[in-house]
Design an enzyme around this catalytic site. Structure first.
Site, short mmCIF file in Angstrom:
data_model
loop_
_atom_site.label_atom_id
_atom_site.label_comp_id
_atom_site.label_asym_id
_atom_site.label_seq_id
_atom_site.Cartn_x
_atom_site.Cartn_y
_atom_site.Cartn_z
N HIS A 1 24.17 -3.18 7.10
CA HIS A 1 24.13 -2.26 5.97
C HIS A 1 24.82 -0.95 6.36
CE1 HIS A 1 20.54 -4.88 5.50
NE2 HIS A 1 20.96 -4.92 4.24
N HIS B 1 19.78 5.24 7.18
CA HIS B 1 19.87 5.40 5.72
C HIS B 1 19.31 6.74 5.23
CE1 HIS B 1 21.39 1.42 5.14
NE2 HIS B 1 20.27 0.81 5.52
N ASP C 1 21.06 -7.06 12.05
CA ASP C 1 20.88 -7.83 10.83
C ASP C 1 22.16 -8.48 10.33
OD1 ASP C 1 21.70 -5.24 10.40
OD2 ASP C 1 20.16 -4.76 8.92
#
Length: 308
Positions: A161, A122, A243
Site C-alpha cells: 500500500h 498511512h 503485504d
C-alpha cells in the site's frame, strides 16, 4: 558491529476488534521468527511530544489523546481503532525508530530492525488512517536531520500500500527522498507516478494486480535503486511492509520471501556506498502470519549479513 532489534511489550496492548487484520498476533509471529538470530536487543522507548511535533501538530496529538477510550474501542474510521493501549504502542514505534537512528549513528549497531505495531506510513499530518496513528519513519527522518545534522535521508517503502502519510509528511522537505513501490489501484489511492513533489524528492512506482518477482525487481532496478544512488543519502530508512507477499489477504501482488531478501541486500549495498552502511528498517504491513514471519526473517537475515 551488529544488527539491533527494537521492540516493546506495550505494542501488544494496542487491541483491535475481533478479526481485524492488524492484530497483536502479527508482532508475536515476528518476534518468534527472530528468536534464534544473534541480535542486539533493546526496548523501544516512548517518543516524546517534541519528537512527534516534528511531524504532527499539537492539536492532532491532543485530539487523539481525548479520543482514547477508558475501555473497549473508539473507531476513527472503519479500519482504524483506538483502544486504551493504542497511543502508548504507537509512541513505542516512533521512539524505537528514533532510538534505532541514534544507534546506527553512534556506531553501537550497523543497522536495525524496529519490530513494533501499529504501523505508521498511512498517518498524515493531522489524520490517523489505514491502521496508523503517527508517522513513524518520517519522524525518524526528521530526527536524523535535526538532531544528528545529516544533509540527506532517504526512505524506501516497499509495502504493498502506498505510504500516503509518509509522503504527506516529507513532500515539502528536499532533504528527504521518499521512494515507493506499491500496488495500484489499491488503498489509499495515492502514489500516482506523476506525483514527484515540489522539489522532485518523491518517486512513486506503481505495480499492477498480479505482478510478481520479475516486475518488482525491474521496478527497483530501473527506477528506485538508480534514484536512491543519485540521491546519495547519509542514512537509509526502510518502511518494511510484507503485504506484497503472494499469500497476503489484503492485496494481490505475487512476491515471495526471496524478493524481500533481494531488495534488502540491494538497499544495504547502496547504504554501504553512501551512508556508511547505516540502515534502519521499521515494520509496516503484512497480514498473513506465516508469510509475515518468514518474510521478516529473510529481511533481517539480509541485514545481519551486511554487518560483517
Amino acid at each position: 558491529m551488529t544488527t539491533a532489534l527494537l521492540s516493546h511489550a506495550d505494542c501488544l496492548d494496542h487491541e483491535v476488534p475481533r478479526d481485524h487484520p492488524e492484530r497483536p498476533g502479527r508482532l508475536r509471529a515476528v518476534l518468534r521468527a527472530l528468536e534464534a538470530r544473534d541480535l542486539l536487543h533493546e526496548d523501544a522507548p516512548l517518543a516524546s511530544d517534541a519528537q512527534l511535533l516534528r511531524v504532527h501538530p499539537q492539536a492532532y496529538l491532543d485530539a487523539l489523546a481525548r479520543a482514547v477510550p477508558e475501555q473497549g474501542f473508539f473507531a476513527i474510521d472503519g479500519d482504524t481503532w483506538l483502544s486504551p493501549g493504542t497511543l502508548r504502542a504507537a509512541r513505542r514505534g516512533v521512539g524505537g525508530a528514533i532510538r534505532a537512528v541514534d544507534m546506527v549513528m553512534d556506531g553501537s549497531a550497523r543497522n536495525a530492525f524496529v519490530a513494533t505495531r501499529p504501523p505508521g506510513h498511512h498517518a498524515e499530518r493531522g489524520t490517523a488512517m489505514g491502521f496508523c496513528y503517527f508517522g513513524t519513519v518520517a519522524a525518524a527522518a526528521c530526527h536524523a536531520l535535526e538532531h544528528h545534522g545529516l544533509s540527506r535521508v532517504a526512505i524506501v517503502d516497499f509495502d504493498v500500500h502506498h505510504g500516503n502519510g509518509t509522503q504527506d509528511l516529507v513532500r515539502d522537505d528536499p532533504r528527504i527522498a521518499f521512494l515507493s513501490t506499491h500496488q495500484m489501484p489499491l488503498f489509499p489511492g495515492t502514489g500516482d507516478p506523476s506525483d514527484r513533489g515540489a522539489s522532485g524528492n518523491l518517486l512513486n512506482v506503481a505495480l499492477r494486480d498480479g505482478d510478481g518477482s520479475a516486475a518488482f525487481r525491474a521496478a527497483m532496478e530501473r527506477h528506485i535503486l538508480p534514484a536512491l544512488d543519485a540521491f546519495a543519502p547519509d542514512l537509509l530508512l526502510i518502511s518494511a511492509g510484507f503485504d506484497a507477499h503472494r499469500d497476503d489477504p489484503l492485496a494481490s501482488l505475487d512476491l515471495v520471501e526471496a524478493d524481500f531478501a533481494w531488495i534488502t541486500e540491494k538497499l544495504c549495498d547502496l547504504a554501504g556506498i553512501h551512508a556508511q552502511g547505516r540502515v534502519v528498517s521499521s515494520l509496516e504491513g503484512g497480514y498473513n502470519l506465516r508469510a509475515l514471519a518468514n518474510s521478516v526473517a529473510a529481511h533481517v537475515d539480509a541485514l545481519i549479513a551486511r554487518t560483517g
